[in-house]
Design an enzyme around this catalytic site. Sequence first.
Site, PDB file in Angstrom:
ATOM      1  N   TYR A 303       0.845  -1.197   0.000  1.00 54.97           N
ATOM      2  CA  TYR A 303       0.000   0.000   0.000  1.00 54.97           C
ATOM      3  C   TYR A 303       0.879   1.245   0.000  1.00 54.97           C
ATOM      4  CZ  TYR A 303      -3.812   3.138   1.544  1.00 54.97           C
ATOM      5  OH  TYR A 303      -4.742   4.142   1.642  1.00 54.97           O
ATOM      6  N   CYS A 304       0.655   2.146  -0.980  1.00 54.37           N
ATOM      7  CA  CYS A 304       1.355   3.428  -1.042  1.00 54.37           C
ATOM      8  C   CYS A 304       2.869   3.201  -1.077  1.00 54.37           C
ATOM      9  CB  CYS A 304       0.913   4.295   0.131  1.00 54.37           C
ATOM     10  SG  CYS A 304       1.491   6.018   0.049  1.00 54.37           S
ATOM     11  N   LEU A 305       3.641   3.789  -0.156  1.00 52.50           N
ATOM     12  CA  LEU A 305       5.080   3.591  -0.134  1.00 52.50           C
ATOM     13  C   LEU A 305       5.442   2.126   0.029  1.00 52.50           C
ATOM     14  CD1 LEU A 305       6.221   6.467   2.275  1.00 52.50           C
ATOM     15  CD2 LEU A 305       6.061   6.525  -0.192  1.00 52.50           C
ATOM     16  N   GLY A 307       3.948  -0.323  -1.328  1.00 52.50           N
ATOM     17  CA  GLY A 307       3.893  -0.930  -2.644  1.00 52.50           C
ATOM     18  C   GLY A 307       5.148  -0.652  -3.452  1.00 52.50           C
ATOM     19  N   LEU A 331      -1.557  -1.294  -4.115  1.00 52.05           N
ATOM     20  CA  LEU A 331      -2.700  -0.486  -3.715  1.00 52.05           C
ATOM     21  C   LEU A 331      -2.295   0.984  -3.673  1.00 52.05           C
ATOM     22  CD1 LEU A 331      -3.901  -2.724  -0.716  1.00 52.05           C
ATOM     23  CD2 LEU A 331      -4.619  -2.857  -3.106  1.00 52.05           C
TER      24      LEU A 331
END
Length: 567
Positions: A303-305, A307, A331
């Site tokens: 998720y975000c960083l 990912g 994500l």
Amino acid sequence: MRQDADKPLIFAKRPLRQSLARMTGGSSPASLLAMWTDWSVHLAMAPDKQLALAQTARDHWLGWMTYVMQGCPEHPDTLPILPQKTDRRFRDESWEKSPFAALAQGFLLAEDFWDKATTDVPGLDPAHDRAMTFVMRQLLDSVAPSNFVATNPEVLARTVQTGGANLQHGFTRWLRDQQAKRQTTNTARVGTDVATTPGEVVFRNHLIELIQYAPTTDMVYPEPILIVPAWIMKYYILDLSPANSLVRYLTENGFTVFMISWRNPDSGDAALGMQDYLDQGPRAAFDYIAASTGAGKIHTAGYCLGGTLLSMTAAAMARDGDDRLASMTLLAAQTDFSEPGELSLFINESQVSFLEDVMQAQGYLDAEQMMSAFQMMRSNDLIWSQMIRSYLLDDDEIPMNDLMAWNADSTRMPAKMHAEYLRHMFLHNDLAGGRYSVDGHTVSLRDIRVPVFGVGTETDHIAPWKSVFKIHNLCHADVTFTLTNGGHNAGILSEPGHKRRHFHIHTTRDADKTMDPDDWVATATQQEGSWWPEWTAWLAGLSGVPAPAPKITKSLAPAPGTYVMME
């Protein structure tokens, strides 16, 4: 000078610049001056643009004067300008009455003029064009008539109604908040109100606690799922209340879920870099899961960083011939930073160098310094509207939902890691360019061959969906991409039953021809509801035959663990 990928980042000791950085709140005066000079010089050299602006000013003035002389009629067709659909400042019906209607229309016309004045100036650097437009919008937002008692009809009505008590209470609250340095004193209890899915911490090192969640079905798929959240905030964004917990939803659908919970670093962690986060984060978790479960393949989601870090891990595994990865889900996570959205307005060589001076003195970048940038991207919703409600309207207790509680529970960023991230990703885009180094050797996302599931959100200001979409062009894999409505957080927390949710979904095979984002939207299937069932079905299709759920045999602490509690 550009920092080479294989050389350690070393901060120079610049005490005078550090003092200046503290005075400016970490903003580089040189960066702002360069932007302003570039804009003003090129505007001065563009007589055609000046003439067009003069005509716009004339038309706006005549339109506003006509509207005022007519007595500010309420019919929408008579308005000189309509606010943006996302602008909620003037929605109350009291803004439709004179003289407040005249104030609102005059302000919106001024906004429109300055938007045109800072856009499409011939010869202006595109980055300065976007930054100048953004800065001017922030300046105008700060002086909107809705922000002041005398020019806000809602505040005036509340003042009359309460005999001025709203202003007295608001001032008291403002003093309290200045002392506390936070906008809310209400926080949900971690482990009681949020992060409540049962589980155990089964592994710990200096940077992470690895949580294994208890199964809720008799049979589970043999491939566990490792979730790598961003380290900029606490992990439980994906395990808020039981109703919107992605973790709980996965366990209820027969998956064994592992979650990384990052440590909140302090000045003693200043020397930790991206390689440390890679080694002690997903790599360490991957090794533990494989050894403890015996699984030959492991699904992953970032998720975000998280990912971005996961994609580095996947590329390094592919380079080294490690075939334990079953799939990769991103994500709202960027892998190509060539178009990173409004956050890039704050990131250039001058600004990053200035931030390095701040972090060299502190050893980290603290939460307030990070959150101010995110809040500015949506200043009307996250700054001014909150101040009006809390300090002028006396909405004493703004309802604290689980997402707001999570948002207030922020973390710090180690100096070296954050500087490396900004330089290698935002400034130089090394990962997408095949120049990023892991273990002293470059990695390429083109080596990734496992199925990829990507999720972008329509109104994401942090990871714009068209930037997230670029994963299609970076890996040799089948990519199933989903575009859901909502923002960076709300779009991901899209549980089944959530009202007014929809999404587009389409799978692009590795052998298919390339599509740009707009063509993809035209091709993709639109569906109502949550994208979560589509994702779990995709994971199930890549998984083996379910087997009896194993018991958790090791526990260092019950979930949510100890690292999530660190202030």
